[in-house]
Design an enzyme around this catalytic site. Structure first.
Site, PDB file in Angstrom:
ATOM      1  N   ARG A  36     -15.981   2.594  -0.612  1.00  0.00           N
ATOM      2  CA  ARG A  36     -15.813   1.141  -0.725  1.00  0.00           C
ATOM      3  C   ARG A  36     -16.748   0.446   0.251  1.00  0.00           C
ATOM      4  NH1 ARG A  36     -13.350   2.983  -4.194  1.00  0.00           N
ATOM      5  NH2 ARG A  36     -11.242   2.565  -4.961  1.00  0.00           N
ATOM      6  N   ASN A  43       3.320 -21.234   2.917  1.00  0.00           N
ATOM      7  CA  ASN A  43       4.793 -21.140   2.823  1.00  0.00           C
ATOM      8  C   ASN A  43       5.336 -19.979   3.650  1.00  0.00           C
ATOM      9  OD1 ASN A  43       4.180 -18.900   1.305  1.00  0.00           O
ATOM     10  ND2 ASN A  43       5.114 -19.621  -0.589  1.00  0.00           N
ATOM     11  N   LYS A  80      -6.885 -13.255 -10.822  1.00  0.00           N
ATOM     12  CA  LYS A  80      -8.153 -13.676 -10.194  1.00  0.00           C
ATOM     13  C   LYS A  80      -9.163 -14.084 -11.268  1.00  0.00           C
ATOM     14  CE  LYS A  80      -7.104 -13.285  -5.914  1.00  0.00           C
ATOM     15  NZ  LYS A  80      -6.962 -14.500  -5.116  1.00  0.00           N
ATOM     16  N   SER A 130     -12.170 -11.696  -5.802  1.00  0.00           N
ATOM     17  CA  SER A 130     -12.137 -10.307  -5.346  1.00  0.00           C
ATOM     18  C   SER A 130     -13.094  -9.459  -6.174  1.00  0.00           C
ATOM     19  CB  SER A 130     -10.714  -9.780  -5.517  1.00  0.00           C
ATOM     20  OG  SER A 130     -10.688  -8.393  -5.418  1.00  0.00           O
ATOM     21  N   THR A 143     -12.284  -6.917  -7.374  1.00  0.00           N
ATOM     22  CA  THR A 143     -11.480  -6.318  -8.445  1.00  0.00           C
ATOM     23  C   THR A 143     -11.874  -6.881  -9.813  1.00  0.00           C
ATOM     24  OG1 THR A 143      -9.225  -5.660  -9.021  1.00  0.00           O
ATOM     25  CG2 THR A 143      -9.516  -7.938  -8.394  1.00  0.00           C
ATOM     26  N   PHE A 151      -6.933 -19.871  -0.019  1.00  0.00           N
ATOM     27  CA  PHE A 151      -6.580 -18.462   0.200  1.00  0.00           C
ATOM     28  C   PHE A 151      -5.206 -18.115  -0.360  1.00  0.00           C
ATOM     29  CE2 PHE A 151      -9.237 -19.492   3.967  1.00  0.00           C
ATOM     30  CZ  PHE A 151     -10.185 -18.491   3.873  1.00  0.00           C
ATOM     31  N   TYR A 191      -2.651  -8.673 -10.993  1.00  0.00           N
ATOM     32  CA  TYR A 191      -3.373  -9.291  -9.877  1.00  0.00           C
ATOM     33  C   TYR A 191      -4.821  -9.578 -10.285  1.00  0.00           C
ATOM     34  CZ  TYR A 191      -5.947  -9.794  -5.502  1.00  0.00           C
ATOM     35  OH  TYR A 191      -6.783 -10.256  -4.515  1.00  0.00           O
TER      36      TYR A 191
HETATM   37  P1  NAD Z   1      -2.362 -12.863   3.061  1.00  0.00           P
HETATM   38  O1  NAD Z   1      -1.160 -12.508   2.258  1.00  0.00           O
HETATM   39  O2  NAD Z   1      -2.439 -12.395   4.459  1.00  0.00           O
HETATM   40  O3  NAD Z   1      -2.568 -14.459   3.045  1.00  0.00           O
HETATM   41  C1  NAD Z   1      -2.157 -15.268   1.975  1.00  0.00           C
HETATM   42  C2  NAD Z   1      -1.320 -16.398   2.554  1.00  0.00           C
HETATM   43  O4  NAD Z   1      -0.883 -17.242   1.483  1.00  0.00           O
HETATM   44  C3  NAD Z   1      -0.056 -15.913   3.281  1.00  0.00           C
HETATM   45  O5  NAD Z   1      -0.016 -16.480   4.577  1.00  0.00           O
HETATM   46  C4  NAD Z   1       1.091 -16.412   2.415  1.00  0.00           C
HETATM   47  O6  NAD Z   1       2.230 -16.742   3.185  1.00  0.00           O
HETATM   48  C5  NAD Z   1       0.465 -17.615   1.735  1.00  0.00           C
HETATM   49  N1  NAD Z   1       1.066 -17.967   0.440  1.00  0.00           N
HETATM   50  C6  NAD Z   1       1.391 -17.135  -0.579  1.00  0.00           C
HETATM   51  N2  NAD Z   1       1.899 -17.825  -1.604  1.00  0.00           N
HETATM   52  C7  NAD Z   1       1.872 -19.146  -1.229  1.00  0.00           C
HETATM   53  C8  NAD Z   1       2.264 -20.351  -1.863  1.00  0.00           C
HETATM   54  N3  NAD Z   1       2.806 -20.346  -3.098  1.00  0.00           N
HETATM   55  N4  NAD Z   1       2.104 -21.509  -1.195  1.00  0.00           N
HETATM   56  C9  NAD Z   1       1.580 -21.518   0.066  1.00  0.00           C
HETATM   57  N5  NAD Z   1       1.204 -20.397   0.706  1.00  0.00           N
HETATM   58  C10 NAD Z   1       1.346 -19.234   0.072  1.00  0.00           C
HETATM   59  O7  NAD Z   1      -3.625 -12.371   2.227  1.00  0.00           O
HETATM   60  P2  NAD Z   1      -5.165 -12.268   2.671  1.00  0.00           P
HETATM   61  O8  NAD Z   1      -5.504 -10.828   2.768  1.00  0.00           O
HETATM   62  O9  NAD Z   1      -5.445 -13.171   3.795  1.00  0.00           O
HETATM   63  O10 NAD Z   1      -5.842 -12.810   1.328  1.00  0.00           O
HETATM   64  C11 NAD Z   1      -6.217 -14.165   1.172  1.00  0.00           C
HETATM   65  C12 NAD Z   1      -6.785 -14.346  -0.227  1.00  0.00           C
HETATM   66  O11 NAD Z   1      -7.886 -13.462  -0.406  1.00  0.00           O
HETATM   67  C13 NAD Z   1      -5.787 -14.035  -1.347  1.00  0.00           C
HETATM   68  O12 NAD Z   1      -5.988 -14.964  -2.397  1.00  0.00           O
HETATM   69  C14 NAD Z   1      -6.199 -12.655  -1.798  1.00  0.00           C
HETATM   70  O13 NAD Z   1      -5.875 -12.399  -3.139  1.00  0.00           O
HETATM   71  C15 NAD Z   1      -7.709 -12.695  -1.580  1.00  0.00           C
HETATM   72  N6  NAD Z   1      -8.311 -11.360  -1.382  1.00  0.00           N
HETATM   73  C16 NAD Z   1      -7.821 -10.554  -0.397  1.00  0.00           C
HETATM   74  C17 NAD Z   1      -8.375  -9.281  -0.228  1.00  0.00           C
HETATM   75  C18 NAD Z   1      -7.837  -8.346   0.819  1.00  0.00           C
HETATM   76  O14 NAD Z   1      -8.088  -7.133   0.724  1.00  0.00           O
HETATM   77  N7  NAD Z   1      -7.137  -8.802   1.842  1.00  0.00           N
HETATM   78  C19 NAD Z   1      -9.422  -8.867  -1.065  1.00  0.00           C
HETATM   79  C20 NAD Z   1      -9.905  -9.730  -2.037  1.00  0.00           C
HETATM   80  C21 NAD Z   1      -9.333 -10.996  -2.199  1.00  0.00           C
HETATM   81  N1  UDP Z   2      -6.899   5.172   0.175  1.00  0.00           N
HETATM   82  C1  UDP Z   2      -6.419   6.411   0.590  1.00  0.00           C
HETATM   83  N2  UDP Z   2      -5.182   6.454   1.202  1.00  0.00           N
HETATM   84  C2  UDP Z   2      -4.442   5.344   1.420  1.00  0.00           C
HETATM   85  C3  UDP Z   2      -4.939   4.077   1.010  1.00  0.00           C
HETATM   86  C4  UDP Z   2      -6.174   4.034   0.390  1.00  0.00           C
HETATM   87  O1  UDP Z   2      -7.065   7.425   0.400  1.00  0.00           O
HETATM   88  O2  UDP Z   2      -3.324   5.461   1.966  1.00  0.00           O
HETATM   89  C5  UDP Z   2      -8.228   5.091  -0.455  1.00  0.00           C
HETATM   90  C6  UDP Z   2      -8.230   4.529  -1.860  1.00  0.00           C
HETATM   91  O3  UDP Z   2      -8.003   5.576  -2.790  1.00  0.00           O
HETATM   92  C7  UDP Z   2      -9.625   3.923  -1.954  1.00  0.00           C
HETATM   93  C8  UDP Z   2      -9.911   3.443  -0.531  1.00  0.00           C
HETATM   94  O4  UDP Z   2      -9.007   4.191   0.304  1.00  0.00           O
HETATM   95  O5  UDP Z   2     -10.576   4.928  -2.259  1.00  0.00           O
HETATM   96  C9  UDP Z   2      -9.667   1.949  -0.307  1.00  0.00           C
HETATM   97  O6  UDP Z   2      -8.361   1.625  -0.771  1.00  0.00           O
HETATM   98  P1  UDP Z   2      -7.698   0.211  -0.473  1.00  0.00           P
HETATM   99  O7  UDP Z   2      -6.327   0.219  -1.076  1.00  0.00           O
HETATM  100  O8  UDP Z   2      -7.813  -0.102   0.977  1.00  0.00           O
HETATM  101  O9  UDP Z   2      -8.654  -0.816  -1.226  1.00  0.00           O
HETATM  102  P2  UDP Z   2      -9.032  -0.955  -2.796  1.00  0.00           P
HETATM  103  O10 UDP Z   2      -8.348   0.132  -3.561  1.00  0.00           O
HETATM  104  O11 UDP Z   2      -8.550  -2.301  -3.153  1.00  0.00           O
HETATM  105  O12 UDP Z   2     -10.514  -0.844  -2.848  1.00  0.00           O
END
Ligand code: NAD
Ligand code: UDP
Length: 336
Positions: free
Chosen positions: A229, A32, A151, A123, A125, A79, A147
């Site tokens: 990390r 979207n 998940k 994730s 998380t 995703f 969040y």
């Molecule tokens: P992103 O926001 O870049 O990509 C997500 C995409 O989903 C976007 O393009 C957004 O427009 C689309 N979207 C959101 N809601 C929607 C909906 N209702 N219908 C259709 N499209 C929709 O995020 P990303 O970093 O590419 O992450 C992708 C997935 O991986 C997510 O589920 C996120 O939670 C998970 N994830 C990301 C990270 C990270 O650090 N980037 C870490 C762990 C898990």
């Molecule tokens: N972090 C930081 N300054 C920032 C953003 C992140 O020191 O501006 C640190 C944060 O405390 C963590 C690491 O970088 O130790 C990774 O953080 P990020 O938000 O990228 O990922 P997540 O918290 O999801 O692991």
């Protein structure tokens, strides 16, 4: 194989589209564009030949999703979702609506059309504050914000569906910290506003958009006092999806894998590596710990290494060099 990619215009989705097209798959991308731009789709097409249909729409529109799936799709990589931890505490209903109800809508559409394979973006998380590192997939699960709960809930829902339907193949991929960009510099992470995550924040300091990095905490029980990390190159992460599909498409069951490198990197180590690769100053100051952060988190990826025959191959230098290439070639992110 024809695959529906939800959220395929986003950061991880766009990189995965390139790898899937290179591997010969046919893609339908549903996004979207709430957190991405259409330009990402053009760039994917520029980087990889092959059939890609883009549909602007919402995963919560079950009839639209059913319609797309009924056009010979054989699998879904899911995703789409909202991903900002801090924002999820401000607007939790939006997070549950998109991430949980959105996945239920997708599951209903899969059921209606007989599509039996789904790979889901989970994730690290979901491990909460792990008592030890490295983390294996059987560690206890917990969440401390909407969040993380979303998940965990989706993992539970998809696991229950796999239990109920002996033909369903569900793969839950628990990403550690995705960073970097495609080595071409044409696609990458394009956050809205001031980035929350470390790597895009450092990139914007290096390019001069932000004045300095705040290092959140220098009193953690880690080798230099800053948080550790498991950063994984987004291309390695993308290839993990390909490996998961290859391993489990049409193999019913529920599978869960950590996608990480198995190595921890501290905030200062990341900052130093980026400064070296970009040859830019990255001023920083120590700031208080960020609420909710944990000291150290890294994966034991051996299950994915064995069962998926996949391993993260790109190191810290590749991650920072590719992130810098993307940032310096696209200082304003994607064009509108
Ligand atoms: P992103 O926001 O870049 O990509 C997500 C995409 O989903 C976007 O393009 C957004 O427009 C689309 N979207 C959101 N809601 C929607 C909906 N209702 N219908 C259709 N499209 C929709 O995020 P990303 O970093 O590419 O992450 C992708 C997935 O991986 C997510 O589920 C996120 O939670 C998970 N994830 C990301 C990270 C990270 O650090 N980037 C870490 C762990 C898990
Ligand atoms: N972090 C930081 N300054 C920032 C953003 C992140 O020191 O501006 C640190 C944060 O405390 C963590 C690491 O970088 O130790 C990774 O953080 P990020 O938000 O990228 O990922 P997540 O918290 O999801 O692991």
């Amino acid at each position: 194989m024809k695959i529906l990619i939800t959220g395929g215009a986003g950061y991880i989705g766009s990189h995965t589209c390139v790898e899937l097209l290179n591997a010969g798959h046919e893609l339908v991308v549903l996004d979207n564009l709430s957190n991405s731009k259409h330009a990402a789709i053009h760039r994917i097409r520029e980087l990889a030949a092959g059939p890609l249909e883009f549909v602007k729409g919402d995963i919560r529109d079950t009839s639209l999703v059913s319609n797309l799936l009924s056009q010979q799709c054989q699998a879904v990589i899911h995703f789409a979702g909202l991903k900002a931890v801090g924002e999820s505490t401000q607007i939790p209903a939006d997070y549950y609506e998109t991430n949980v109800s959105g996945t239920l809508s997708l599951a209903r559409a899969m059921d209606a059309t007989g599509v039996k394979t789904i790979v889901f973006s989970s994730s690290a998380t979901v491990y909460g504050d792990p008592s030890t590192v490295p983390i294996t997939e059987d560690f206890p699960l917990s969440a401390t914000n909407p969040y993380g709960w979303s998940k965990l809930m989706v993992e539970q829902i998809l696991s229950d569906l796999a239990q109920a339907d002996p033909k369903l193949s569900v793969t839950l991929l628990r990403y550690f910290n995705p960073v970097g960009a495609h080595p071409s510099g044409r696609i990458g992470e394009d956050p809205n506003g001031i980035p929350n995550n470390l790597m895009p924040y450092i990139s914007q300091v290096a390019i001069g958009k932000l004045p300095e990095l705040s290092v959140f905490g220098n009193d953690y029980p880690t080798r230099d006092g800053t948080g550790i990390r498991d950063y994984i190159h987004v291309v390695d992460l993308s290839l993990g999806h390909l490996a998961a599909l290859n391993a489990h498409h049409d193999q019913a069951g529920r599978y869960v894998y950590n996608l990480g490198t198995g190595h921890g990197v501290s905030v200062l180590e990341m900052r130093n590596a980026f400064a070296k690769a970009s040859e830019r100053e990255i001023p920083y100051r120590f700031a208080p710990r960020r609420p909710g952060d944990i000291a150290a988190c890294w994966a034991d990826p051996s299950l994915a290494n064995g069962a998926l025959n996949w391993r993260a191959e790109r190191g810290l230098l590749d991650m920072v060099s590719d992130a810098w290439k993307w940032q310096s070639m696209n200082p304003q992110g994607y064009p509108d």
